[in-house]
Design an enzyme around this catalytic site. Sequence first.
Site, PDB file in Angstrom:
ATOM      1  N   THR A   1       4.193   2.615  -0.269  1.00 26.31           N
ATOM      2  CA  THR A   1       3.206   3.589   0.194  1.00 26.31           C
ATOM      3  C   THR A   1       2.886   4.522  -0.963  1.00 26.31           C
ATOM      4  O   THR A   1       3.482   4.417  -2.030  1.00 26.31           O
ATOM      5  CB  THR A   1       3.774   4.337   1.419  1.00 26.31           C
ATOM      6  OG1 THR A   1       4.051   3.394   2.457  1.00 26.31           O
ATOM      7  CG2 THR A   1       2.857   5.398   1.968  1.00 26.31           C
TER       8      THR A   1
ATOM      9  N   GLU B   1       1.620  -0.969   3.686  1.00 24.84           N
ATOM     10  CA  GLU B   1       2.912  -1.289   4.302  1.00 24.84           C
ATOM     11  C   GLU B   1       3.871  -1.880   3.287  1.00 24.84           C
ATOM     12  O   GLU B   1       4.452  -1.156   2.503  1.00 24.84           O
ATOM     13  CB  GLU B   1       2.749  -2.218   5.499  1.00 24.84           C
ATOM     14  CG  GLU B   1       3.626  -1.959   6.722  1.00 24.84           C
ATOM     15  CD  GLU B   1       5.131  -1.897   6.509  1.00 24.84           C
ATOM     16  OE1 GLU B   1       5.897  -2.341   7.382  1.00 24.84           O
ATOM     17  OE2 GLU B   1       5.576  -1.366   5.499  1.00 24.84           O
TER      18      GLU B   1
ATOM     19  N   ARG C   1      -4.930   5.218  10.772  1.00 26.11           N
ATOM     20  CA  ARG C   1      -3.928   4.174  10.973  1.00 26.11           C
ATOM     21  C   ARG C   1      -4.613   2.893  11.443  1.00 26.11           C
ATOM     22  O   ARG C   1      -5.576   2.928  12.227  1.00 26.11           O
ATOM     23  CB  ARG C   1      -2.933   4.640  12.041  1.00 26.11           C
ATOM     24  CG  ARG C   1      -1.733   3.726  12.279  1.00 26.11           C
ATOM     25  CD  ARG C   1      -0.843   3.650  11.092  1.00 26.11           C
ATOM     26  NE  ARG C   1       0.490   3.119  11.450  1.00 26.11           N
ATOM     27  CZ  ARG C   1       1.371   2.678  10.558  1.00 26.11           C
ATOM     28  NH1 ARG C   1       1.065   2.682   9.272  1.00 26.11           N
ATOM     29  NH2 ARG C   1       2.554   2.241  10.934  1.00 26.11           N
TER      30      ARG C   1
END
Length: 566
Positions: A385, A405, A97
């Site tokens: 995504t 995103e 992430r």
Amino acid sequence: MKRFLPVLFAAFTFYSAAAPQASAEEIAQKHLIAAANPYAAEAGLQMLRKGGSAIDAAIAAQMVLTLVEPESSGIGGGAFMMVYDPKTKKLTSFDGRETAPASASPTMFLDANGQPRNHMDAIPGGLSVGVPGVLAMMELAHKKYGKLPWADLFQPAIALAEKGVPVTKKLANLLKNFPQVANMPDIKRHFGKPDGSFVKAGEVLKNPELAETFRQIAKGGARAFYTGPIAAAIVDKVQHAPVNPGGMTLKDLAKYRPAERDAVCGPYRTYKVCSMAPPSSGGITVLATLGMLERFSPRDLKPNTLSEIHLYAQASKLAFADRNLYIGDPGFVRVPVKGMLDRRYLAARAKLIDETHDMGQAEPGTPPQLHARFAPPVQEEIPATSHMSIVDDQGRVVSMTTTVEFFLGSAMMVKGFVLNNQLTDFSFVPEWNGKKTANAPAAFKRPMSSMSPSIVFNKDGSFLMAIGSPGGPAIIPYVGTTLVAMLDGGLSPKAAVALPHHVMTGGVLQLEKDPGLSALAPQLTAMGYEVKNATSETSGLHIVEKVKGGYIGAADPRREGVVLGD
């Protein structure tokens, strides 16, 4: 946010026009990959045929997705990867992430009057860009589970970038329907034509700049991305963005570290379901929803019946209420994971479900574990995504969800790839009624995600399936309802991914356009639901299931994914 999401779902309705008319399906004996684009799946299959691991295949596929599906994922974004090794019986996950730069603060998305900025206004430009995590995560996973040389994994993407690939219908439609993104300078330069129009579906598009970037990373590893000319170009782009300049520095990039984390697991009937831990909220929320549904008979959960839609919606409401209050980056927030998944706690939550009527607004519970009380507002993700599910010759399994995103991320490109806008996944409201928000921005913090790459095991501990999907916050019900359809309803992967969706994340019940679901709308309205009909949902489910003699895979018919294997 409640005003924004319905508009967004409507804006993405043209996905259905870009997708194949039928779900791709494949039966294989040795190895299998289900990915969002045929070129990406082919690259992964090449690695599997060379004796590579599922991790090798995932890396090769991700590099190609950077080229062919830049609107959804790429090396300028982040990802979560679940890995299962049957030889050691080890299940682990890798957290790639993005992180906020040192310049980030809780008030970074407030305007001059101290009010949250319009979400769409905050997306383009440098302020929304998090330090990308995909490459560092993949290098970490490759060091542990890779079989082929790192450089070999980039060769399919390099060749395709030089030769060029046809523009997909999905990308062409998105460029047409999101002019506020498509008209950003980098996007116009790469995808535009001299007459001001954009590339059309089927036209061949080359990206030699990306090919050179891949060569540098293939030779120098992830370090070539996080330091040196590529890193300098990222920083320069963020700091000098045409709108919303950000404060990312070379030190922020050099400081980035991926994380290997324990998966979160929970029982469902006779199965064990495992998924991603925080900073993703996906795993906990999927497992909590399933844990509440265990109270009810599988007969009541027959796919897309009135009872199944109602019961799933109620359990989903309760799970999302807890998710919104308690989950954030575990490096900053003490998330009560065990308490939120405690079986007695979930059984008590399930008793709040009225089998005949909608409960209205669901209130968060109090999990039986030390925790802090946070404010409830969260900032939802946007559906752009990708997901892949892979199994190799040795039975190693990868379930990976990857993203930039929003559509084309921050609408900025560097060295041939798109930069993410992941920081807009933070809550724009840093506190509420004197309480801090768990998902508020902070330096080096990872924004909460809904990505839910999952692996399911049989009662004896053997691998059963790998599953995941794109779709923003709807990822959670996409994955959860598909698991219910397969585990309770006995549906095949192909039938399960093609099911019309019903989505409940807390307020409005979204029903995908389908005669069967439309027929149930009056009854659901009478039960107290506010029902909204969506022309199409934005899922991209990819499943690999272990069956006698091999594996079956399936790809969501709403997108352009395929399944390939031997």
